[in-house]
Design a protein around this motif. Structure first.
Motif, PDB file in Angstrom:
ATOM      1  N   GLU A   1       0.831  -1.207   0.000  1.00  0.00           N
ATOM      2  CA  GLU A   1       0.000   0.000   0.000  1.00  0.00           C
ATOM      3  C   GLU A   1       0.864   1.256   0.000  1.00  0.00           C
ATOM      4  O   GLU A   1       0.572   2.229  -0.704  1.00  0.00           O
ATOM      5  CB  GLU A   1      -0.916   0.010   1.223  1.00  0.00           C
ATOM      6  N   ARG A   2       1.941   1.224   0.787  1.00  0.00           N
ATOM      7  CA  ARG A   2       2.834   2.390   0.879  1.00  0.00           C
ATOM      8  C   ARG A   2       3.471   2.692  -0.483  1.00  0.00           C
ATOM      9  O   ARG A   2       3.625   3.859  -0.854  1.00  0.00           O
ATOM     10  CB  ARG A   2       3.902   2.137   1.936  1.00  0.00           C
ATOM     11  N   PHE A   3       3.835   1.662  -1.219  1.00  0.00           N
ATOM     12  CA  PHE A   3       4.401   1.857  -2.555  1.00  0.00           C
ATOM     13  C   PHE A   3       3.426   2.625  -3.438  1.00  0.00           C
ATOM     14  O   PHE A   3       3.794   3.623  -4.071  1.00  0.00           O
ATOM     15  CB  PHE A   3       4.729   0.505  -3.194  1.00  0.00           C
ATOM     16  N   HIS A   4       2.181   2.179  -3.458  1.00  0.00           N
ATOM     17  CA  HIS A   4       1.204   2.785  -4.361  1.00  0.00           C
ATOM     18  C   HIS A   4       0.798   4.195  -3.913  1.00  0.00           C
ATOM     19  O   HIS A   4       0.662   5.100  -4.751  1.00  0.00           O
ATOM     20  CB  HIS A   4      -0.011   1.875  -4.488  1.00  0.00           C
ATOM     21  N   THR A   5       0.600   4.376  -2.623  1.00  0.00           N
ATOM     22  CA  THR A   5       0.218   5.716  -2.162  1.00  0.00           C
ATOM     23  C   THR A   5       1.378   6.695  -2.316  1.00  0.00           C
ATOM     24  O   THR A   5       1.167   7.880  -2.599  1.00  0.00           O
ATOM     25  CB  THR A   5      -0.256   5.690  -0.695  1.00  0.00           C
ATOM     26  N   THR A   6       2.612   6.218  -2.148  1.00  0.00           N
ATOM     27  CA  THR A   6       3.779   7.085  -2.335  1.00  0.00           C
ATOM     28  C   THR A   6       3.903   7.525  -3.783  1.00  0.00           C
ATOM     29  O   THR A   6       4.179   8.696  -4.067  1.00  0.00           O
ATOM     30  CB  THR A   6       5.061   6.364  -1.890  1.00  0.00           C
ATOM     31  N   LEU A   7       3.704   6.600  -4.708  1.00  0.00           N
ATOM     32  CA  LEU A   7       3.751   6.960  -6.129  1.00  0.00           C
ATOM     33  C   LEU A   7       2.699   8.006  -6.466  1.00  0.00           C
ATOM     34  O   LEU A   7       2.951   8.937  -7.240  1.00  0.00           O
ATOM     35  CB  LEU A   7       3.524   5.714  -6.988  1.00  0.00           C
ATOM     36  N   LEU A   8       1.541   7.852  -5.874  1.00  0.00           N
ATOM     37  CA  LEU A   8       0.467   8.804  -6.142  1.00  0.00           C
ATOM     38  C   LEU A   8       0.783  10.162  -5.515  1.00  0.00           C
ATOM     39  O   LEU A   8       0.571  11.212  -6.142  1.00  0.00           O
ATOM     40  CB  LEU A   8      -0.847   8.256  -5.596  1.00  0.00           C
ATOM     41  N   ALA A   9       1.313  10.164  -4.303  1.00  0.00           N
ATOM     42  CA  ALA A   9       1.692  11.426  -3.667  1.00  0.00           C
ATOM     43  C   ALA A   9       2.823  12.102  -4.430  1.00  0.00           C
ATOM     44  O   ALA A   9       2.872  13.336  -4.522  1.00  0.00           O
ATOM     45  CB  ALA A   9       2.114  11.168  -2.218  1.00  0.00           C
ATOM     46  N   ALA A  10       3.728  11.303  -4.997  1.00  0.00           N
ATOM     47  CA  ALA A  10       4.857  11.858  -5.755  1.00  0.00           C
ATOM     48  C   ALA A  10       4.395  12.612  -6.993  1.00  0.00           C
ATOM     49  O   ALA A  10       5.108  13.475  -7.506  1.00  0.00           O
ATOM     50  CB  ALA A  10       5.817  10.745  -6.157  1.00  0.00           C
ATOM     51  N   ALA A  11       3.191  12.295  -7.472  1.00  0.00           N
ATOM     52  CA  ALA A  11       2.657  12.963  -8.658  1.00  0.00           C
ATOM     53  C   ALA A  11       2.143  14.362  -8.343  1.00  0.00           C
ATOM     54  O   ALA A  11       1.756  15.098  -9.256  1.00  0.00           O
ATOM     55  CB  ALA A  11       1.543  12.121  -9.272  1.00  0.00           C
ATOM     56  N   GLY A  12       2.117  14.741  -7.056  1.00  0.00           N
ATOM     57  CA  GLY A  12       1.818  16.115  -6.708  1.00  0.00           C
ATOM     58  C   GLY A  12       0.411  16.425  -6.259  1.00  0.00           C
ATOM     59  O   GLY A  12       0.077  17.583  -6.050  1.00  0.00           O
TER      60      GLY A  12
ATOM     61  N   THR B   1      -1.930  15.330  -3.245  1.00  0.00           N
ATOM     62  CA  THR B   1      -2.108  14.538  -2.025  1.00  0.00           C
ATOM     63  C   THR B   1      -3.559  14.112  -1.834  1.00  0.00           C
ATOM     64  O   THR B   1      -3.824  13.113  -1.151  1.00  0.00           O
ATOM     65  CB  THR B   1      -1.651  15.336  -0.793  1.00  0.00           C
ATOM     66  N   ALA B   2      -4.501  14.838  -2.433  1.00  0.00           N
ATOM     67  CA  ALA B   2      -5.909  14.453  -2.311  1.00  0.00           C
ATOM     68  C   ALA B   2      -6.147  13.101  -2.972  1.00  0.00           C
ATOM     69  O   ALA B   2      -6.934  12.279  -2.476  1.00  0.00           O
ATOM     70  CB  ALA B   2      -6.810  15.513  -2.937  1.00  0.00           C
TER      71      ALA B   2
ATOM     72  N   LEU C   1      -6.966   7.225  -2.187  1.00  0.00           N
ATOM     73  CA  LEU C   1      -6.493   5.852  -2.348  1.00  0.00           C
ATOM     74  C   LEU C   1      -6.361   5.158  -1.001  1.00  0.00           C
ATOM     75  O   LEU C   1      -6.697   3.978  -0.861  1.00  0.00           O
ATOM     76  CB  LEU C   1      -5.148   5.839  -3.079  1.00  0.00           C
ATOM     77  N   THR C   2      -5.902   5.884   0.007  1.00  0.00           N
ATOM     78  CA  THR C   2      -5.805   5.316   1.353  1.00  0.00           C
ATOM     79  C   THR C   2      -7.179   4.870   1.841  1.00  0.00           C
ATOM     80  O   THR C   2      -7.314   3.806   2.464  1.00  0.00           O
ATOM     81  CB  THR C   2      -5.215   6.352   2.324  1.00  0.00           C
TER      82      THR C   2
END
Length: 234
Positions: free
Chosen positions: A138-149, A151-152, A157-158
């Protein structure tokens, strides 16, 4: 009034209950009685009642005729949650793909690089199946999404993960599935770092679709097994 720096009791119970629901520590078919939960968490019934009300609002607890129970998605709901995963996660990569006439948002590649290091480590020393592995995934996927700029998107996703986590946690991954997950995570991260988000998008979509197919198949098997078990006895 709560003293500054101290976490309210109802908040602590809420977080504990939320964690225990997500990891399967609380049996999904067990009624969530206030008195029993108060005894488990060593508190009065009031913070338990407040925590349950919040969890019901979150969609993690549902009311039946005889009381509150953990949320259990139906197959159709589980499928819909995975569809929402695809929409959210692919949108993250789509945001960093340049559109004609418009600059792409900055991608925080340092976050992607850190996840790549983590999963390369898992490739050399595979983790055990269980809640810790699910959390790392889960951390991998949420981090990739947050990295895209945005956070919403990551927060949304969380919320999806919280609802599907009990199913995933109870379905222990095989060594082969762990190896496949690891290889696909590494590929997605490497493709992003190499400046190839189009390929990363295709790899990510295939990766989530494979997980979706597996989880739905396992859930269907569990339902059929339950039906079969009712036809026999010891």
């Amino acid at each position: 009034m709560t003293r500054r720096g101290r976490v309210p009791l109802s908040e602590r119970v809420y977080e504990s209950l939320r964690r225990d629901l997500a990891t399967g520590a609380i049996v999904p078919t067990e009624r969530l009685g206030e008195e029993r939960l108060a005894e488990i968490y060593g508190v009065s019934r009031t913070p338990v009642r407040e925590a349950l009300a919040r969890l019901q609002a979150d969609g993690l607890v549902e009311r039946h005729a005889d009381g509150l129970y953990p949320y259990r998605p139906r197959l159709e709901e589980l499928d819909n949650l995975y569809e929402l995963r695809i929409v959210l996660e692919t949108r993250g990569i789509q945001r960093v793909i340049s559109i004609v006439g418009a600059p792409a948002p900055a991608h925080d590649l340092s976050l992607v690089r850190a996840e790549l290091d983590t999963w390369r480590g898992f490739r050399d020393d595979p983790p055990e199946p269980g809640p810790a592995l699910v959390a790392a995934d889960e951390r991998f996927h949420t981090t990739l999404l947050a990295a895209a700029g945005n956070t919403a998107l990551a927060d949304a996703l969380t919320g999806v993960y919280v609802r599907v986590r009990p199913v995933r946690t109870l379905d222990l991954a095989t060594p082969e599935r762990i190896a496949t997950m690891t290889a696909e995570h590494i590929a997605i991260a490497e493709q992003l770092l190499d400046g190839d988000p189009d390929t990363a998008l295709r790899t990510l979509t295939t990766h989530i679709d494979r997980s979706r197919t597996h989880v739905l198949a396992r859930a269907q098997q569990a339902i059929e097994f339950t039906k079969l078990s009712r036809a026999v006895r010891d």
